[in-house]
Write a protein that holds these residues in place. Structure first.
Motif, PDB file in Angstrom:
ATOM      1  N   SER A 213      -4.412 -67.669 -24.117  1.00 11.66           N
ATOM      2  CA  SER A 213      -5.388 -68.535 -23.444  1.00 11.66           C
ATOM      3  C   SER A 213      -6.451 -67.763 -22.672  1.00 11.66           C
ATOM      4  O   SER A 213      -7.561 -68.256 -22.474  1.00 11.66           O
ATOM      5  N   GLY A 214      -6.114 -66.554 -22.216  1.00  9.43           N
ATOM      6  CA  GLY A 214      -7.080 -65.778 -21.435  1.00  9.43           C
ATOM      7  C   GLY A 214      -7.219 -66.244 -20.003  1.00  9.43           C
ATOM      8  O   GLY A 214      -8.124 -65.803 -19.289  1.00  9.43           O
ATOM      9  N   SER A 215      -6.313 -67.108 -19.555  1.00  9.83           N
ATOM     10  CA  SER A 215      -6.384 -67.654 -18.199  1.00  9.83           C
ATOM     11  C   SER A 215      -5.613 -66.760 -17.232  1.00  9.83           C
ATOM     12  O   SER A 215      -4.527 -66.271 -17.549  1.00  9.83           O
TER      13      SER A 215
ATOM     14  N   LEU B  24      -5.425 -76.904 -18.780  1.00 11.56           N
ATOM     15  CA  LEU B  24      -4.590 -76.839 -19.988  1.00 11.56           C
ATOM     16  C   LEU B  24      -3.409 -75.897 -19.770  1.00 11.56           C
ATOM     17  O   LEU B  24      -2.265 -76.246 -20.085  1.00 11.56           O
ATOM     18  N   THR B  25      -3.678 -74.717 -19.207  1.00 13.35           N
ATOM     19  CA  THR B  25      -2.614 -73.739 -18.974  1.00 13.35           C
ATOM     20  C   THR B  25      -1.599 -74.289 -17.979  1.00 13.35           C
ATOM     21  O   THR B  25      -0.389 -74.067 -18.133  1.00 13.35           O
ATOM     22  N   PHE B  26      -2.080 -74.978 -16.956  1.00 17.21           N
ATOM     23  CA  PHE B  26      -1.206 -75.645 -15.985  1.00 17.21           C
ATOM     24  C   PHE B  26      -0.220 -76.538 -16.731  1.00 17.21           C
ATOM     25  O   PHE B  26       1.006 -76.463 -16.501  1.00 17.21           O
TER      26      PHE B  26
ATOM     27  N   SER C 166      -4.289 -85.309 -13.919  1.00 15.38           N
ATOM     28  CA  SER C 166      -3.061 -85.848 -14.505  1.00 15.38           C
ATOM     29  C   SER C 166      -1.928 -84.834 -14.599  1.00 15.38           C
ATOM     30  O   SER C 166      -0.785 -85.214 -14.852  1.00 15.38           O
ATOM     31  N   GLN C 167      -2.212 -83.533 -14.413  1.00 15.26           N
ATOM     32  CA  GLN C 167      -1.161 -82.526 -14.539  1.00 15.26           C
ATOM     33  C   GLN C 167      -0.056 -82.711 -13.505  1.00 15.26           C
ATOM     34  O   GLN C 167       1.113 -82.444 -13.782  1.00 15.26           O
ATOM     35  N   TYR C 168      -0.426 -83.164 -12.298  1.00 16.08           N
ATOM     36  CA  TYR C 168       0.567 -83.273 -11.226  1.00 16.08           C
ATOM     37  C   TYR C 168       1.603 -84.363 -11.481  1.00 16.08           C
ATOM     38  O   TYR C 168       2.802 -84.092 -11.357  1.00 16.08           O
TER      39      TYR C 168
ATOM     40  N   GLY D 188      -7.984 -77.409 -25.074  1.00 18.34           N
ATOM     41  CA  GLY D 188      -7.131 -78.483 -25.567  1.00 18.34           C
ATOM     42  C   GLY D 188      -7.765 -79.829 -25.271  1.00 18.34           C
ATOM     43  O   GLY D 188      -8.988 -79.986 -25.349  1.00 18.34           O
ATOM     44  N   LEU D 189      -6.947 -80.795 -24.899  1.00 14.45           N
ATOM     45  CA  LEU D 189      -7.460 -82.135 -24.587  1.00 14.45           C
ATOM     46  C   LEU D 189      -7.971 -82.239 -23.151  1.00 14.45           C
ATOM     47  O   LEU D 189      -8.434 -83.301 -22.742  1.00 14.45           O
ATOM     48  N   PHE D 190      -7.894 -81.136 -22.397  1.00 11.56           N
ATOM     49  CA  PHE D 190      -8.356 -81.124 -21.013  1.00 11.56           C
ATOM     50  C   PHE D 190      -9.818 -80.698 -20.945  1.00 11.56           C
ATOM     51  O   PHE D 190     -10.435 -80.393 -21.962  1.00 11.56           O
ATOM     52  N   HIS D 191     -10.362 -80.640 -19.724  1.00 10.55           N
ATOM     53  CA  HIS D 191     -11.784 -80.335 -19.586  1.00 10.55           C
ATOM     54  C   HIS D 191     -12.061 -78.844 -19.399  1.00 10.55           C
ATOM     55  O   HIS D 191     -13.188 -78.397 -19.571  1.00 10.55           O
ATOM     56  N   GLU D 192     -11.022 -78.065 -19.036  1.00 12.72           N
ATOM     57  CA  GLU D 192     -11.170 -76.622 -18.889  1.00 12.72           C
ATOM     58  C   GLU D 192      -9.870 -75.934 -19.301  1.00 12.72           C
ATOM     59  O   GLU D 192      -8.831 -76.595 -19.470  1.00 12.72           O
ATOM     60  N   SER D 193      -9.928 -74.604 -19.410  1.00 12.75           N
ATOM     61  CA  SER D 193      -8.750 -73.860 -19.856  1.00 12.75           C
ATOM     62  C   SER D 193      -7.650 -73.817 -18.797  1.00 12.75           C
ATOM     63  O   SER D 193      -6.463 -73.830 -19.126  1.00 12.75           O
TER      64      SER D 193
END
Length: 401
Positions: free
Chosen positions: A217-219, A184-186, A364-366, A176-181
């Motif tokens: 997502s496979g995460s 994004l899942t978070f 930024s997720q937190y 997505g717009l994040f740097h890793e999967s």
């Protein structure tokens, strides 16, 4: 020249709106650093909004309510100062954590005061991530891997290519717009729980799309989240009288099996999931390292791999020591559990999984996660007050004329 009071109020409101929109725009690019583009110094673009976010409170002369979120801020200030005389390394990451904890405090207050704008941001941001995920999958299948990470300028990810999905053909571990999967899942797990509890109108499709994107997502983060999400639905089929007893028995048996076969489980997981072994060793070293008991050794870069692990236990314990590290991590659990939201267990699970896989509070997720919780709690209080005021007072005598 005298400015009318109405104009002053309007200008203050316009200033607040501008600050809010700037902040949401900067949050919209969690993997793209404006500072690195200009100064070759990488930090989250949202940090630029910190002085702008403080400005409306200075102008309006309003105070921000003191809560448990001030504890990590206090630790981020006192530990580096105390550590200067104890041999603890000071770095720019210390400043980053101090600013990040200020950001969280102001952001949750902003969210509470501007609820509808935050809800709109979540809907747009979630939709954009989902759309870009599937664009990434299409690009990878067309051989256009160079276009899949244009949203990311993290130096350590300059050669990053989306890995293949380990279960399904033609799928990739989108970011997505994040740097890793994993980040994004978070976020998507947080957004799913937020939408599920808030139930804003005309968002059933978004909730379904979010669930589907998490599912494919496979995460490992996603698998653990979905297992926890399905557990209450499974327990629902058990009679209410036996539900709690069944849950305790199953939990007890599961815990006993894990303890008895712990070394075998670690061996199997380490063999099949290399990332698990790396995190397990890093957490083990952090938890039993007496050298970082009080003030820690100082922060080192986690994105470049210098910290030895990506989990919060490795990063925070190394930065603040075991005692203060536990306080920082535990404070946010308290923040979740002192709320009155229905999804506090699921948000706690998301936070716990985030600590293991995305342990840096610089991301930024937190603040988005805690903003969601704060808004849901504020909504709950508003509904409770409204319901209480709407109930007729039985002590009031009524007269029929």
């Amino acid at each position: 020249m005298v400015i009318k009071l109405e104009n002053q109020v309007t200008r203050k409101q316009q200033l607040k709106n501008i600050v809010i929109y700037i902040n949401f725009i900067l949050l919209f690019f969690p993997a793209f650093s404006i500072s690195y583009l200009v100064f070759r110094l990488y930090f989250q673009s949202r940090i630029i909004a910190v002085p702008l976010m403080v400005l409306p409170w200075i102008v309006s002369k309003k105070s921000i309510k003191i809560n448990v979120l001030y504890i990590p801020l206090l630790i981020s200030l006192l530990v580096p100062l105390a550590g200067m005389s104890a041999g603890r390394t000071f770095s720019l990451i210390d400043i980053g954590y101090f600013l990040s904890f200020i950001y969280i405090i102001i952001f949750v207050e902003l969210v509470k005061n501007k609820q509808q704008k935050f809800i709109s941001f979540i809907k747009i941001f979630t939709s954009s991530n989902i759309v870009f995920c599937w664009i990434q999958v299409i690009f990878m299948n067309l051989g256009l891997s160079d276009l899949t990470m244009i949203q990311n300028n993290l130096p350590s990810h300059s050669d990053y290519i989306l890995p293949r999905h380990h279960l399904m053909p033609y799928l990739y571990r989108y970011t997505g717009l994040f740097h890793e999967s994993s980040p994004l899942t978070f976020y998507l797990c947080s957004a799913y729980c937020f939408l599920d509890e808030l139930k804003p109108p005309k968002t059933s499709w978004l909730k379904f799309a979010t669930f589907a994107t998490i599912f494919f997502s496979g995460s490992k983060f996603a698998y653990l989240f979905l297992m926890t999400l399905c557990l209450p639905k499974t327990l629902h089929y058990i009679p209410a009288q036996l539900r709690n007893i069944t849950f305790l028995i199953v939990t007890g048996i599961g815990f006993a099996i894990i303890v008895k076969n712990f070394s075998e489980i670690v061996t199997v997981l380490s063999r099949n999931i290399p990332a698990f072994y790396v995190r397990f060793i890093a957490m083990q070293n952090a938890l039993f390292n007496r050298k970082i008991l009080l003030l820690g050794n100082g922060f080192v870069s986690s994105s470049s791999g210098e910290s030895g692990g990506l989990d919060a236990f490795t990063i925070i314990f190394s930065g603040y020591g075991l005692v203060c590290g536990f306080i920082v991590i535990g404070t946010f659990f308290i923040f979740i559990w002192q709320s009155h939201i229905r999804s506090k267990i699921m948000f706690s699970v998301i936070y716990a999984l985030g600590l293991i896989s995305n342990g840096s509070f610089l991301i930024s997720q937190y603040p988005i996660l805690f903003g969601m919780i704060h808004l849901l709690n504020a909504k709950y209080k508003q509904e409770k007050v409204y319901f209480h005021q709407s109930k007729p007072d039985k002590n009031i005598r009524r007269f029929n004329y």
